[in-house]
Design a protein around this motif. Structure first.
Motif, PDB file in Angstrom:
ATOM      1  N   SER A 259      92.215 -19.468  72.481  1.00 40.77           N
ATOM      2  CA  SER A 259      93.241 -19.256  71.461  1.00 40.77           C
ATOM      3  C   SER A 259      93.271 -20.396  70.448  1.00 40.77           C
ATOM      4  O   SER A 259      93.387 -20.166  69.236  1.00 40.77           O
ATOM      5  N   HIS A 263      92.580 -20.375  66.401  1.00 38.87           N
ATOM      6  CA  HIS A 263      93.866 -20.591  65.733  1.00 38.87           C
ATOM      7  C   HIS A 263      93.692 -20.760  64.232  1.00 38.87           C
ATOM      8  O   HIS A 263      92.918 -21.586  63.765  1.00 38.87           O
ATOM      9  N   ARG A 287      99.291 -13.715  72.697  1.00 37.22           N
ATOM     10  CA  ARG A 287      98.099 -14.577  72.656  1.00 37.22           C
ATOM     11  C   ARG A 287      96.828 -13.732  72.665  1.00 37.22           C
ATOM     12  O   ARG A 287      95.881 -14.013  71.924  1.00 37.22           O
ATOM     13  N   GLU A 288      96.784 -12.695  73.490  1.00 33.72           N
ATOM     14  CA  GLU A 288      95.607 -11.833  73.542  1.00 33.72           C
ATOM     15  C   GLU A 288      95.397 -11.114  72.216  1.00 33.72           C
ATOM     16  O   GLU A 288      94.258 -10.984  71.742  1.00 33.72           O
ATOM     17  N   ILE A 291      93.933 -13.507  69.807  1.00 33.95           N
ATOM     18  CA  ILE A 291      92.513 -13.747  70.106  1.00 33.95           C
ATOM     19  C   ILE A 291      91.662 -12.606  69.565  1.00 33.95           C
ATOM     20  O   ILE A 291      90.616 -12.830  68.933  1.00 33.95           O
ATOM     21  N   SER A 373      87.072 -18.125  77.745  1.00 33.63           N
ATOM     22  CA  SER A 373      87.859 -19.321  77.465  1.00 33.63           C
ATOM     23  C   SER A 373      87.453 -20.475  78.365  1.00 33.63           C
ATOM     24  O   SER A 373      87.356 -21.629  77.917  1.00 33.63           O
ATOM     25  N   TYR A 393      99.729 -17.714  67.295  1.00 37.30           N
ATOM     26  CA  TYR A 393      99.215 -17.245  68.559  1.00 37.30           C
ATOM     27  C   TYR A 393      98.487 -18.308  69.328  1.00 37.30           C
ATOM     28  O   TYR A 393      97.812 -18.030  70.322  1.00 37.30           O
ATOM     29  N   ALA A 394      98.545 -19.556  68.895  1.00 37.68           N
ATOM     30  CA  ALA A 394      97.859 -20.606  69.626  1.00 37.68           C
ATOM     31  C   ALA A 394      98.663 -21.030  70.827  1.00 37.68           C
ATOM     32  O   ALA A 394      98.149 -21.591  71.727  1.00 37.68           O
TER      33      ALA A 394
END
Length: 394
Positions: A259, A263, A287-288, A291, A373, A393-394
């Protein structure tokens, strides 16, 4: 035993009942929830009515010496019956068989509870006994039968619950297996209570005095049994309640490197603000989504020839390093993503995007994002921080 030895576990039982009430109101027809509530309620009642101060209060209120005895024993029979019914419903099976077993059990223990009052009414117990009623009246007609009847009913319930739980133990795993193990341990402790009582009563029949087994040794078994069985029912419920949030948090945390690398790559207009008090599940989904948006932005810059070479090198090194084929693929994807990020930053005017014609496959999938990740964690020397504008979303 003193009042706290009864009232502290009873307070825990009351708390457990209150915790289950919202679920019971929402699913009032659920037989499993009803049986859980009935068991917790009756088990808590046994502890409340078994406290010495409550015994005195009941006798004073009714004006009948020792009336607390049949009251306590009848509540105990209700607890035994509801415990067996709970195991029957928890284990599951054909609905017809469950209903038949439930009715049989309820009728049996309701009959035992009613018999307590009949036998007490027929017997003579003029002297109030707060702690040693079982042994003091062990040779009194009808009182003797009442005492034996409640011990037999309690022992039968403990044996049956332990037996049903043991049969089911091999068919379950994880938290349910731990819960059943605690329940079986609680039933074993309950049998310890019964053995102490039987031994003390039997000694009275033989003309001996083993009252200490009934008054001192048996009550701790009862309190420990209740706590163990309560934990047995509670462990699966607690684990199930927190298992999904824990999985969401674990996945959210493990996606952190990926993420942070992506970013700010998505245009600011596409960034969705995260509510301050959002749940961990919502944060994981957010978050997904971020990504996937970042990978979509990188799509024109993916170099699958680079990925193929990296995958070949990773597979060649895999046997020596003990890595799996999935790890090798994730490492190749990670190298391609890093290269794509560098290529995007080297193309501020977007020439590659302008000439881009066909969407390429996204590296990995939902199930492989964590693996990707973690591969980035191994490849990047420090936590990646993009100088791009602030994102969410980071």
């Amino acid at each position: 035993m003193s009042d706290p030895a009864f009232l502290v576990p009873a307070a825990l039982g009351t708390l457990a009942v209150l915790v289950r009430l919202p679920s019971l109101r929402r699913n009032a027809r659920d037989p499993l929830l009803r049986s859980v509530a009935a068991y917790l309620l009756t088990a808590t009642g046994v502890l409340y009515f078994g406290a010495p101060s409550m015994i005195v209060k009941v006798n004073e209120t009714t004006g009948v010496p020792n009336f607390a005895a049949p009251l306590l024993y009848s509540v105990l029979m209700a607890c035994c019956g509801s415990g067996i019914i709970l195991i029957i419903n928890w284990r599951g099976g054909p609905p017809v068989r469950i209903r038949r077993a439930t009715r049989w059990c309820a009728a049996t223990y309701a009959g035992l509870a009613a018999a307590m009052y009949v036998l007490f009414a027929l017997g003579e117990a003029p002297v109030e006994r707060l702690q040693d009623l079982d042994t003091y009246y062990a040779n009194t007609p009808y009182m003797r039968e009442m005492i034996v009847l409640y011990l037999v009913g309690h022992s039968a319930a403990a044996v049956l619950m332990a037996s049903l739980g043991r049969r089911w133990l091999s068919a379950v795993s994880r938290e349910l297996r731990a819960g059943l193990g605690l329940m079986i341990a609680g039933c074993t402790l309950a049998l310890g209570f019964d053995l102490c009582k039987f031994a003390a009563v039997g000694a009275r029949w033989a003309g001996a005095d083993w009252d200490v087994l009934s008054t001192k040794a048996a009550p701790p078994f009862a309190a420990a049994s209740f706590c163990s069985i309560l934990l047995g029912f509670g462990v699966p419920l607690i684990v199930q309640r927190f298992e999904e949030p824990w999985r969401d948090w674990t996945r959210y945390r493990r996606l952190g490197t990926l993420s942070r690398l992506l970013h700010g790559l998505t245009p600011a207009v596409a960034v969705v603000r995260m509510p301050l008090f959002a749940t961990v599940g919502v944060r994981r989904l957010h978050r997904e989504a971020g990504i996937h948006d970042g990978l979509l932005t990188l799509n024109p810059y993916f170099d699958f020839d680079l990925r193929a070479r990296a995958l070949a090198d990773a597979l060649a090194d895999a046997p020596a390093g003990g890595a799996t084929d999935e790890d090798a693929a994730a490492e190749a994807d990670a190298l391609m993503v890093i290269a794509a990020v560098d290529a995007l930053r080297a193309d501020p005017e977007g020439r590659v995007v302008a000439s881009f014609k066909e969407l390429q496959p996204e590296p990995g999938g939902r199930s492989d994002l964590v693996r990707l990740s973690r591969a980035l964690e191994r490849l990047l020397p420090t936590e990646p921080r993009s100088p791009a504008p602030e994102g969410e979303y980071a």
